[in-house]
Write a protein that holds these residues in place. Structure first.
Motif, mmCIF file in Angstrom:
data_model
loop_
_atom_site.group_PDB
_atom_site.id
_atom_site.type_symbol
_atom_site.label_atom_id
_atom_site.label_comp_id
_atom_site.label_asym_id
_atom_site.label_seq_id
_atom_site.Cartn_x
_atom_site.Cartn_y
_atom_site.Cartn_z
ATOM 1 N N LEU A 31 -1.169 15.049 -15.306
ATOM 2 C CA LEU A 31 0.094 14.459 -15.745
ATOM 3 C C LEU A 31 1.059 15.557 -16.160
ATOM 4 C CD1 LEU A 31 -1.394 11.575 -17.906
ATOM 5 C CD2 LEU A 31 -0.164 11.308 -15.758
ATOM 6 N N LYS A 32 2.333 15.355 -15.834
ATOM 7 C CA LYS A 32 3.348 16.310 -16.297
ATOM 8 C C LYS A 32 3.439 16.232 -17.812
ATOM 9 C CE LYS A 32 6.251 16.386 -12.213
ATOM 10 N NZ LYS A 32 7.344 15.680 -11.538
ATOM 11 N N PRO A 33 3.857 17.308 -18.456
ATOM 12 C CA PRO A 33 3.944 17.277 -19.927
ATOM 13 C C PRO A 33 4.830 16.109 -20.368
ATOM 14 C CG PRO A 33 4.341 19.483 -19.091
ATOM 15 C CD PRO A 33 4.231 18.597 -17.894
ATOM 16 N N GLY A 34 4.394 15.387 -21.388
ATOM 17 C CA GLY A 34 5.199 14.299 -21.935
ATOM 18 C C GLY A 34 5.007 12.975 -21.225
ATOM 19 N N VAL A 35 4.285 12.982 -20.079
ATOM 20 C CA VAL A 35 4.054 11.725 -19.360
ATOM 21 C C VAL A 35 2.775 11.091 -19.881
ATOM 22 C CG1 VAL A 35 3.641 10.696 -17.105
ATOM 23 C CG2 VAL A 35 5.223 12.614 -17.321
ATOM 24 N N THR A 36 2.857 9.831 -20.255
ATOM 25 C CA THR A 36 1.655 9.170 -20.775
ATOM 26 C C THR A 36 0.950 8.410 -19.654
ATOM 27 O OG1 THR A 36 2.802 7.134 -21.291
ATOM 28 C CG2 THR A 36 2.791 8.830 -23.004
ATOM 29 N N LEU A 37 -0.256 7.956 -19.956
ATOM 30 C CA LEU A 37 -1.025 7.192 -18.977
ATOM 31 C C LEU A 37 -0.279 5.928 -18.580
ATOM 32 C CD1 LEU A 37 -4.774 7.334 -20.091
ATOM 33 C CD2 LEU A 37 -3.731 8.371 -18.084
ATOM 34 N N ASP A 96 2.973 5.470 -18.581
ATOM 35 C CA ASP A 96 4.084 5.846 -17.690
ATOM 36 C C ASP A 96 3.562 5.965 -16.264
ATOM 37 O OD1 ASP A 96 5.589 6.071 -19.947
ATOM 38 O OD2 ASP A 96 5.483 8.264 -20.059
ATOM 39 N N ALA A 97 2.428 6.683 -16.137
ATOM 40 C CA ALA A 97 1.845 6.909 -14.813
ATOM 41 C C ALA A 97 1.458 5.585 -14.191
ATOM 42 C CB ALA A 97 0.629 7.821 -14.924
ATOM 43 N N GLN A 98 0.878 4.705 -15.012
ATOM 44 C CA GLN A 98 0.455 3.389 -14.526
ATOM 45 C C GLN A 98 1.652 2.623 -13.961
ATOM 46 O OE1 GLN A 98 -2.875 1.514 -14.738
ATOM 47 N NE2 GLN A 98 -1.484 0.708 -13.169
ATOM 48 N N ALA A 99 2.756 2.662 -14.687
ATOM 49 C CA ALA A 99 3.949 1.945 -14.250
ATOM 50 C C ALA A 99 4.427 2.488 -12.913
ATOM 51 C CB ALA A 99 5.044 2.073 -15.308
ATOM 52 N N GLU A 100 4.439 3.807 -12.793
ATOM 53 C CA GLU A 100 4.929 4.401 -11.558
ATOM 54 C C GLU A 100 4.011 4.086 -10.386
ATOM 55 O OE1 GLU A 100 6.424 8.765 -10.168
ATOM 56 O OE2 GLU A 100 4.304 8.331 -10.466
ATOM 57 N N LEU A 101 2.672 4.173 -10.640
ATOM 58 C CA LEU A 101 1.716 3.883 -9.572
ATOM 59 C C LEU A 101 1.845 2.442 -9.108
ATOM 60 C CD1 LEU A 101 -1.411 5.762 -10.953
ATOM 61 C CD2 LEU A 101 -0.045 6.374 -8.958
ATOM 62 N N GLY A 102 2.161 1.532 -10.050
ATOM 63 C CA GLY A 102 2.343 0.131 -9.691
ATOM 64 C C GLY A 102 3.487 -0.026 -8.697
ATOM 65 N N VAL A 103 4.565 0.724 -8.937
ATOM 66 C CA VAL A 103 5.713 0.662 -8.028
ATOM 67 C C VAL A 103 5.329 1.207 -6.652
ATOM 68 C CG1 VAL A 103 8.027 1.556 -7.612
ATOM 69 C CG2 VAL A 103 7.357 0.833 -9.924
ATOM 70 N N LEU A 104 4.626 2.349 -6.643
ATOM 71 C CA LEU A 104 4.221 2.955 -5.369
ATOM 72 C C LEU A 104 3.287 2.022 -4.602
ATOM 73 C CD1 LEU A 104 3.631 6.669 -6.436
ATOM 74 C CD2 LEU A 104 5.592 5.691 -5.232
ATOM 75 N N ALA A 105 2.371 1.362 -5.351
ATOM 76 C CA ALA A 105 1.438 0.440 -4.700
ATOM 77 C C ALA A 105 2.195 -0.717 -4.077
ATOM 78 C CB ALA A 105 0.414 -0.070 -5.723
#
Lengths: 934, 109
Positions: free
Chosen positions: A328-334, A336-345
């Motif tokens: 994860l990039k600094p400052g990015v939480t799990l 945040d990542a989950q939300a982004e992955l949901g969009v990509l999915a």
């Protein structure tokens, strides 16, 4: 810094305290003498002068103590005194001490072992750069929350995600063969697995040895901040379609296979026939994010050259390629990542609605291996942990009951000390010290015990696994925090139960205790029924465990003696290891089969060699069968369910080789086999099933279905619309060792068309001594071919029910035996207690002329009552439990009288001994001594 | 003859003052000196001198070393330290404050 000087002075006093006391004594003596002299000179008599001097000085003893205490070391001296006294007390009752320490040590060690192993496997941060910012990504579909991704999916996330600075792929491992490896020494025979009775097929010595290769994306090692021991790590440019083929070697493999030769870097290694350059070596025991260490690490793109995947498979959205892990990039939480992955999915679902249906992406912390524990594994983990925690609880309860029993014997001692003016707090502290001493001694024994158990658990079990599965490199030192915690728990239990009787005793009226009221007629502690109940339930639990273990072990023993319907004793099973890896053409493979059979059959001691598409044990392939002439389904199966049969393609000599009788008809001719004639040999049970009471020879059978089956991708199921039954073979246990197969079909194997990885060798006697000779033949024919080998009769240990009953039986007997030991200690304690309580009663009876037997009887009866009650309870409970076990008993009755009666009697006998030993003491009571207590 | 108990907490003060006046002394000399100077009014329970001396040793107010008495006996001689002198001043001013206050209360009647 004043306090520092003060502490230094206090400390100096502690060191020289004997000298200090002597000084004080001399000083005081001088003072009194000088005063006495003065009084004497002022005209007193010598006697009066002395009295006056003493009077004016005050209480010498008290003042001396005051002066001593002033230095503040009283507590330490008390502790030292308590420890000395405690050790002396413990030494005085070595039996109690040994049992209590051992009990606690086992409890502590088992807990430390299991929790340390869990911690090492799942909780410890990965040994990589900044593990806290790592995150694992899973492909989530209904029913599979922790799936892997296809390669195109991975690339999409890698290229489009902004939450991760790096997203790498762990793309599984594969055993590969290499002709460039120096010969290795034969593997160590796994001791523990052997002792339990497992004999897994081992790699045939002499044949080629496979090595494990893990595949990772090019950015994997840079992301983890890996540093090579030699050369360089894998880089993104190595993971290109047209890159030079390279591999990274693990430090462990470098040591084991190449004796740490630095020239390995830059050398060429052939993997499944393809040339690779070794670019570097990782440090020893470097795990990266894997759970075992492979021999080699290769880029994902190398899968194509090695032959473990085709380009089409890598580009297919339905073929799982591996598990991504990102930083994860600094400052990015799990989240945040989950939300982004949901969009990509969601984008993927829109673009590829068919392949990506229902798919979404989940993210979990990649700090440790915890995410690898899926929901199926948790109940097992929890059950194991509860079991060991229960063991600690039992250990504590048992020490508690020992301490309770002992407290009775110490009532008088405590009363005497109270009467002599011992402070209550001081007395409690003394007893506390004893409990803690027990805990510390148990800990001192438990820590090395835990180390040894961990060694056993990890090293031995790891060594039972084939080395090409990867190297297990776990930190196997007992975890000190966990050790401290269990030590604390057991000490707390010791304190709680060590103090309860102490508190009670110290409250007791000194007078009555001294007069020994406790031994008066009819006196009963209200706790005794509770203790009886405790013992009864402990006994019942032990009995359930021990009867279960006896049933399971007897069942698995029976499995070894079962007649499977074929001659398992003189046949060896050989299986070539994944030969597709070698990129051989079909004609090469067929030639390989012919050459191998030819060279093995000419070995002395070999009678015949057969080929079969699968071995006679552990079959797991079924095909639909039906009478070809039948318009209605056969009567043996109700409903519309299609009957299934196990099957194998075999050479005509298969029946001879395995000693399966042809009871009617005949076997195939080679001409039928090569001509793919539609003929079949069926088992007796199959004949009975389809043609009950009829002549089956010449009847027609439909094998398989037109549609084929998709349940086993990779191998096409047979389909013959109408096959003539030409022979009936004896029944075998192939699909499930517990019973004869309902249906088994033997189809003709064409040696000129069908290649098989399995060979069956019939020896004149025991085939085990032949195995190394056969291994040499394999190497002569093809040095690149790894072969697994085992005598058929040892392969029973691969039967899942055998595994369950063996492991279950061994575990149940260990826990049961420990439980029995603890329960017997409890019995021993209770009976000793009752004897001590009755000393006076017994003395009076003996004085009145009672015989030993008359004295013994009530004591033994009282001890036996809870035991017999517990046994009765245990037998009933076992009968319930054994019903659930009946599936794994290989025909042994769930109410097997030998197990039930044998174990019950054994348990009663042991418990009787535990009763009789302390009860015997009652007969040794000297009536005079007992009465003199008055 | 009636002897007054020494005031609570003044034992340290008496010992410190005695040592300050006379330099080195052993326990018996300290007790006798307090008694003599107070003209037998202040009577230490002589034994309680020793726990007090131990506490003063710990605090570092006095040091002790072994010597010989006039009668050629071995005795432990106590001597005030710099820290002890400071403590004496503190105790003295506190004592004077308490006595002064007590006196004012009494005379106000």
């Amino acid at each position: 810094m004043i306090w520092l000087g003060e502490f230094a002075r206090r400390f100096r006093m502690l060191i020289h305290r004997r000298e200090f006391d002597a000084d004080l004594e001399e000083e005081i003596r001088l003072h009194i003498e000088l005063r006495q002299q003065e009084e004497f000179q002022s005209g007193m008599t010598a006697y009066d002068a002395q009295a006056a001097a003493r009077r004016r000085f005050g209480n010498t003893m008290y003042l001396k103590e005051e002066s001593h205490i002033a230095w503040g070391w009283e507590w330490l001296e008390n502790v030292a005194q308590d420890v000395r006294y405690g050790l002396r007390t413990l030494r005085k009752s070595p039996g109690f001490t040994a049992v209590a320490i051992l009990t606690l040590a086992v409890g502590i060690a088992v807990n430390t072992t299991v929790f340390t192993a869990f911690d090492a496997l799942f909780l410890r941060p990965r040994p990589v750069k900044d593990p806290n910012s790592l995150a694992s990504i899973f492909r989530t579909t209904p029913g599979e929350p922790r799936g892997g991704f296809s390669y195109p999916e991975y690339l999409y996330y890698r290229d489009n995600s902004r939450a991760f600075s790096d997203l790498s792929l762990f793309a599984f491992g594969m055993a590969v063969t290499s002709s460039d490896l120096p010969a290795t020494s034969p593997g160590v025979v796994p001791r523990v697995a052997g002792a339990v009775g497992f004999q897994l097929p081992q790699l045939l010595q002499g044949s080629a040895q496979p090595i494990m290769c893990f595949f990772v994306s090019g950015n994997y090692f840079p992301m983890l901040g890996a540093a090579p021991l030699l050369g360089r790590i894998l880089l993104p440019e190595d993971d290109q379609a047209n890159a030079t083929p390279v591999v990274l070697m693990s430090g462990n493999s470098w040591q084991r296979h190449f004796h740490s030769d630095p020239h390995v870097v830059g050398s060429t290694l052939h993997l499944n026939g393809a040339a690779f350059t070794v670019i570097g070596v990782t440090p020893l025991d470097y795990l990266a994010t894997a759970s075992s260490i492979p021999d080699l690490w290769a880029p994902v793109s190398a899968k194509i050259a090695i032959g473990t995947a085709t380009r089409q498979e890598l580009e297919n959205r339905l073929v799982i390629a591996g598990f991504p892990m990102g930083r994860l990039k600094p400052g990015v939480t799990l989240s945040d990542a989950q939300a982004e992955l949901g969009v990509l999915a969601a984008q993927l679902r829109t673009q590829y609605p068919e392949a990506e249906r229902n798919m979404t992406a989940g993210v979990a912390s990649g700090r440790s291996n915890l995410a690898a524990l899926d929901s199926d594994a948790w109940p097992v983990v929890i059950a194991a942990m509860s079991a060991v925690a229960l063991l600690l609880l039992i250990a504590c309860a048992n020490v508690a009951s020992l301490l309770l029993a002992r407290a009775v014997a110490r009532r008088k001692e405590i009363a005497v000390r109270l009467a002599l003016g011992a402070g209550r707090w001081r007395l409690l502290r003394q007893l506390l010290t004893e409990s803690i001493l027990l805990g510390i001694l148990a800990g001192a024994l438990g820590l090395p015990l835990a180390g040894w158990m961990l060694h056993l658990l990890i090293v031995e079990i790891a060594s039972a696994l084939p080395s090409f599965w990867g190297t297990i490199a776990l930190e196997i030192n007992p975890d000190i925090r966990i050790f401290a915690y269990t030590l604390f728990v057991s000490c707390a239990a010791g304190i709680a139960f060590g103090l309860t009787p102490a508190l009670q005793a110290s409250k007791a009226d000194v007078n009555s205790a001294l007069k020994d009221d406790s031994t008066a007629f009819g006196y009963r502690l209200s706790r005794s029924w509770l203790r009886g109940l405790l013992i009864a339930s402990q006994m019942a639990a032990c009995l359930v465990l021990l009867i279960s273990s006896a049933l399971l072990l007897r069942g698995s023993q029976r499995a070894l003696k079962i007649d499977p319907g074929y001659n398992a004793k003189s046949v060896a099973f050989l299986e070539m290891y994944d030969p597709k890896n070698l990129h051989y053409s079909q004609s090469q493979l067929l030639q390989l089969n012919r050459d191998l059979i030819h060279s093995i059959v000419s070995l002395p001691g070999v009678r015949s060699v057969s080929q079969a598409s699968r071995g006679p044990i552990g079959g797991n392939r079924w095909v639909a069968v039906a009478r070809a002439d039948a318009t209605s389904p056969p009567h043996s199966t109700g409903g519309g369910e299609t009957p299934l049969a196990g099957y194998s393609y075999v050479t005509p000599n298969y029946f001879d080789t395995l000693g399966i009788p042809i009871v009617r008809g005949r076997t195939f001719t080679p001409r039928e086999a090569d001509g793919r004639a539609h003929v079949v040999v069926i088992s007796e049970a199959t004949a009975r099933r389809f043609w009950p009471g009829e002549e089956p020879i010449g009847k027609l059978l439909k094998i398989g279905s037109e549609k084929g089956s998709t349940s086993f991708p990779g191998e096409r199921d047979p389909f013959v619309a109408s096959s003539v039954v030409i022979g009936i073979a004896g029944d075998v246990r192939s699909m499930d060792l517990r019973r004869l197969d309902e249906s088994y079909l033997y189809l003709p194997l064409s040696q000129s068309r069908q290649w098989t990885s399995i060979l069956l060798v019939r020896a004149d006697g025991n085939p085990t001594p032949l195995l190394p000779v056969i291994g040499r033949e394999f190497r002569r024919v093809d040095a690149n071919l790894p072969v697994l080998a085992a005598p058929l009769n040892t392969m029973v240990s691969m039967d899942p029910y055998f595994v369950v009953s063996r492991i279950g039986g061994v575990l149940a007997s260990i826990v049961g035996a420990l439980g029995l030991l603890l329960a017997c200690l409890g019995v021993y304690g209770v009976v000793s207690y009752s004897v001590v309580q009755r000393t006076r009663e017994i003395g009076i009876r003996m004085a009145l002329g009672a015989q030993s037997v008359q004295v013994l009887r009530p004591v033994v009866t009282e001890g036996l009552r809870p035991i017999l009650f517990g046994v009765a309870l245990g037998v009933l409970a076992s009968a319930g439990v054994s019903r659930a076990l009946s599936a794994t008993l290989f025909g042994l009755s769930p109410l097997d009288p030998a197990s039930f009666a044998g174990v019950s009697l054994l348990l009663i006998a042991i418990a009787l001994l535990a009763t009789w030993l302390p009860a015997r003491r009652a007969t040794r009571v000297d009536p005079m001594l007992a009465l003199r207590y008055e | 003859m009636h002897r007054d108990e020494i005031l609570l907490g003044t034992l340290y003060l008496l010992i410190l003052q005695t040592l300050a006046r006379s330099g080195e002394m052993h326990g018996y000399e300290i007790a006798s000196s307090i008694q003599r100077i107070s003209e037998d009014v202040l009577q230490v329970e002589e034994g309680s001198l020793y726990p007090a001396l131990q506490r003063m040793l710990i605090k570092g107010w006095v040091t002790a070393k072994w010597g010989t008495t006039a009668g050629n006996r071995r005795a432990r001689y106590y001597q005030l330290t710099a820290l002890g002198r400071k403590q004496l001043d503190a105790e003295m001013s506190q004592f004077e404050r308490v006595i002064g206050a007590t006196t004012r209360v009494i005379e106000a009647v």
